[in-house]
Design a protein around this motif. Sequence first.
Motif, PDB file in Angstrom:
ATOM      1  N   PRO A 244       7.527  15.805   4.195  1.00 47.28           N
ATOM      2  CA  PRO A 244       8.571  15.506   5.173  1.00 47.28           C
ATOM      3  C   PRO A 244       9.598  14.515   4.613  1.00 47.28           C
ATOM      4  CG  PRO A 244       6.348  15.204   6.082  1.00 47.28           C
ATOM      5  CD  PRO A 244       6.205  15.325   4.608  1.00 47.28           C
ATOM      6  N   ARG A 245      10.813  14.574   5.204  1.00 44.62           N
ATOM      7  CA  ARG A 245      11.877  13.660   4.801  1.00 44.62           C
ATOM      8  C   ARG A 245      12.572  13.140   6.053  1.00 44.62           C
ATOM      9  NH1 ARG A 245      15.959  16.453   1.191  1.00 44.62           N
ATOM     10  NH2 ARG A 245      14.450  15.947  -0.452  1.00 44.62           N
ATOM     11  N   LEU A 246      12.818  11.817   6.069  1.00 45.00           N
ATOM     12  CA  LEU A 246      13.609  11.190   7.123  1.00 45.00           C
ATOM     13  C   LEU A 246      14.976  10.825   6.562  1.00 45.00           C
ATOM     14  CD1 LEU A 246      11.323   8.650   9.065  1.00 45.00           C
ATOM     15  CD2 LEU A 246      12.452  10.685   9.983  1.00 45.00           C
ATOM     16  N   SER A 247      16.023  11.337   7.192  1.00 47.58           N
ATOM     17  CA  SER A 247      17.391  10.997   6.800  1.00 47.58           C
ATOM     18  C   SER A 247      17.976  10.086   7.869  1.00 47.58           C
ATOM     19  CB  SER A 247      18.240  12.260   6.650  1.00 47.58           C
ATOM     20  OG  SER A 247      17.721  13.097   5.623  1.00 47.58           O
ATOM     21  N   LEU A 248      18.447   8.912   7.443  1.00 46.72           N
ATOM     22  CA  LEU A 248      18.900   7.883   8.382  1.00 46.72           C
ATOM     23  C   LEU A 248      20.331   7.472   8.075  1.00 46.72           C
ATOM     24  CD1 LEU A 248      15.749   5.574   8.134  1.00 46.72           C
ATOM     25  CD2 LEU A 248      16.193   7.259   9.917  1.00 46.72           C
ATOM     26  N   LEU A 255      21.021  -7.806   7.350  1.00 41.04           N
ATOM     27  CA  LEU A 255      21.012  -7.563   5.907  1.00 41.04           C
ATOM     28  C   LEU A 255      22.412  -7.185   5.443  1.00 41.04           C
ATOM     29  CD1 LEU A 255      19.150  -7.344   3.398  1.00 41.04           C
ATOM     30  CD2 LEU A 255      18.847  -4.921   3.960  1.00 41.04           C
ATOM     31  N   TYR A 256      22.954  -7.972   4.495  1.00 42.22           N
ATOM     32  CA  TYR A 256      24.292  -7.718   3.947  1.00 42.22           C
ATOM     33  C   TYR A 256      25.344  -7.638   5.044  1.00 42.22           C
ATOM     34  CZ  TYR A 256      21.647  -6.551  -0.260  1.00 42.22           C
ATOM     35  OH  TYR A 256      20.801  -6.597  -1.338  1.00 42.22           O
ATOM     36  N   GLY A 257      25.211  -8.497   6.052  1.00 39.45           N
ATOM     37  CA  GLY A 257      26.200  -8.552   7.112  1.00 39.45           C
ATOM     38  C   GLY A 257      26.276  -7.303   7.959  1.00 39.45           C
ATOM     39  N   GLY A 258      25.164  -6.558   8.015  1.00 40.27           N
ATOM     40  CA  GLY A 258      25.149  -5.337   8.809  1.00 40.27           C
ATOM     41  C   GLY A 258      25.878  -4.179   8.159  1.00 40.27           C
ATOM     42  N   TYR A 259      26.059  -4.262   6.817  1.00 43.51           N
ATOM     43  CA  TYR A 259      26.749  -3.198   6.095  1.00 43.51           C
ATOM     44  C   TYR A 259      25.953  -1.897   6.215  1.00 43.51           C
ATOM     45  CZ  TYR A 259      29.371  -0.942   2.329  1.00 43.51           C
ATOM     46  OH  TYR A 259      30.158  -0.095   1.597  1.00 43.51           O
ATOM     47  N   ALA A 260      26.679  -0.772   6.396  1.00 42.09           N
ATOM     48  CA  ALA A 260      26.018   0.539   6.574  1.00 42.09           C
ATOM     49  C   ALA A 260      25.112   0.861   5.388  1.00 42.09           C
ATOM     50  CB  ALA A 260      27.066   1.624   6.741  1.00 42.09           C
ATOM     51  N   MET A 261      23.876   1.281   5.691  1.00 42.98           N
ATOM     52  CA  MET A 261      22.894   1.632   4.662  1.00 42.98           C
ATOM     53  C   MET A 261      22.242   2.966   4.999  1.00 42.98           C
ATOM     54  SD  MET A 261      20.926  -1.923   3.715  1.00 42.98           S
ATOM     55  CE  MET A 261      19.942  -0.995   2.536  1.00 42.98           C
ATOM     56  N   PRO A 262      22.899   4.089   4.689  1.00 47.10           N
ATOM     57  CA  PRO A 262      22.252   5.386   4.891  1.00 47.10           C
ATOM     58  C   PRO A 262      21.083   5.536   3.919  1.00 47.10           C
ATOM     59  CG  PRO A 262      24.322   5.666   3.723  1.00 47.10           C
ATOM     60  CD  PRO A 262      24.253   4.220   4.126  1.00 47.10           C
ATOM     61  N   MET A 263      20.012   6.178   4.351  1.00 50.08           N
ATOM     62  CA  MET A 263      18.820   6.321   3.519  1.00 50.08           C
ATOM     63  C   MET A 263      18.199   7.699   3.725  1.00 50.08           C
ATOM     64  SD  MET A 263      16.906   2.600   3.849  1.00 50.08           S
ATOM     65  CE  MET A 263      16.646   2.698   5.625  1.00 50.08           C
ATOM     66  N   ASN A 264      17.687   8.265   2.639  1.00 52.88           N
ATOM     67  CA  ASN A 264      16.835   9.451   2.693  1.00 52.88           C
ATOM     68  C   ASN A 264      15.444   9.033   2.243  1.00 52.88           C
ATOM     69  OD1 ASN A 264      18.723  11.493   3.511  1.00 52.88           O
ATOM     70  ND2 ASN A 264      19.640  11.360   1.472  1.00 52.88           N
ATOM     71  N   LEU A 265      14.499   9.055   3.154  1.00 48.90           N
ATOM     72  CA  LEU A 265      13.149   8.586   2.880  1.00 48.90           C
ATOM     73  C   LEU A 265      12.213   9.780   2.725  1.00 48.90           C
ATOM     74  CD1 LEU A 265      12.943   5.694   5.511  1.00 48.90           C
ATOM     75  CD2 LEU A 265      13.824   5.626   3.154  1.00 48.90           C
TER      76      LEU A 265
END
Length: 295
Positions: A244-248, A255-265
Amino acid sequence: GGHLVARLAPVRLNPGDAQRLFPGAPLPAGFTGTIAGRATAGWTGDAVDGSAELMLENAGITLPGLRLAGVNGVLRFDRLSPLSMPQQTLSIGLFDPGLTLTGGGLGLSLPGDGVLRLAPEPFLWAGQRVTFPSLSFRMGNKYLDMILNVPPTPLAEALPALGVTGLAAQGTLTGSIPVRIDAGGAHPGPGTLPAVGPGRLALTDIGSPPWLDPARNDSLALVTRALADYRYTALELSLTEQGPRLSLRGANPSLYGGYAMPMNLNLMPPPPVEAPTGGMPAAMAAIAAFKARRD
């Protein structure tokens, strides 16, 4: 004319036994369980016909990306030429094509036209009833396409069903995932289970999450920090042949002033689940009746 009666006494098959004991039969090497059968055939001149029954008790198949277990019931063929099967149902304890589904069944019939009609019954996943559209399979085809329809499911239930622990989750996901099944196993299609709206993920355990595959995820330390309080605006669960994969899409406000952090886990494959014992009463009654018969 003539008449023939054949019987197969119950035999327990372990992995590899099917191809060794029944060469040429359409049984994969990963087939296991107890089978038994009987067939009658009669012929007059050029006409041949008959009937047959095949008992399956705690049968199963293991292929790459696919596990089927706890299959119980009796397959009845009311004609052998052309091959025909009335409407009937098998109980299935476990069906795992990437999501571990339990406690379902499969209705099936073969009207004699070479097309097997399949009506999967609902299975349970994360406390919800996963459904499938009815489908057909022409005998001789090399694959079967099916669709898993997942109803709105709380993330707090879905993630533990995927082996994800120590992660508090807010939100709900739903959607459909296509799966193709062939001799090589199960192959998930491009469908996803998206979250209905924004939500939050927060690690409750200390340390790097054990459910993240270290070989297929970069910067685990940074991911761990982000997941301490991750506010997602979009989340999708997909199935791959590796797991399985979670895409966020979102950010950790601290963290980092709330800078956007897209992630594929990429998640570790969930641990194996044992098939529920027993089966549906109708299927078990059919097995009992088969065993009790004396031709």
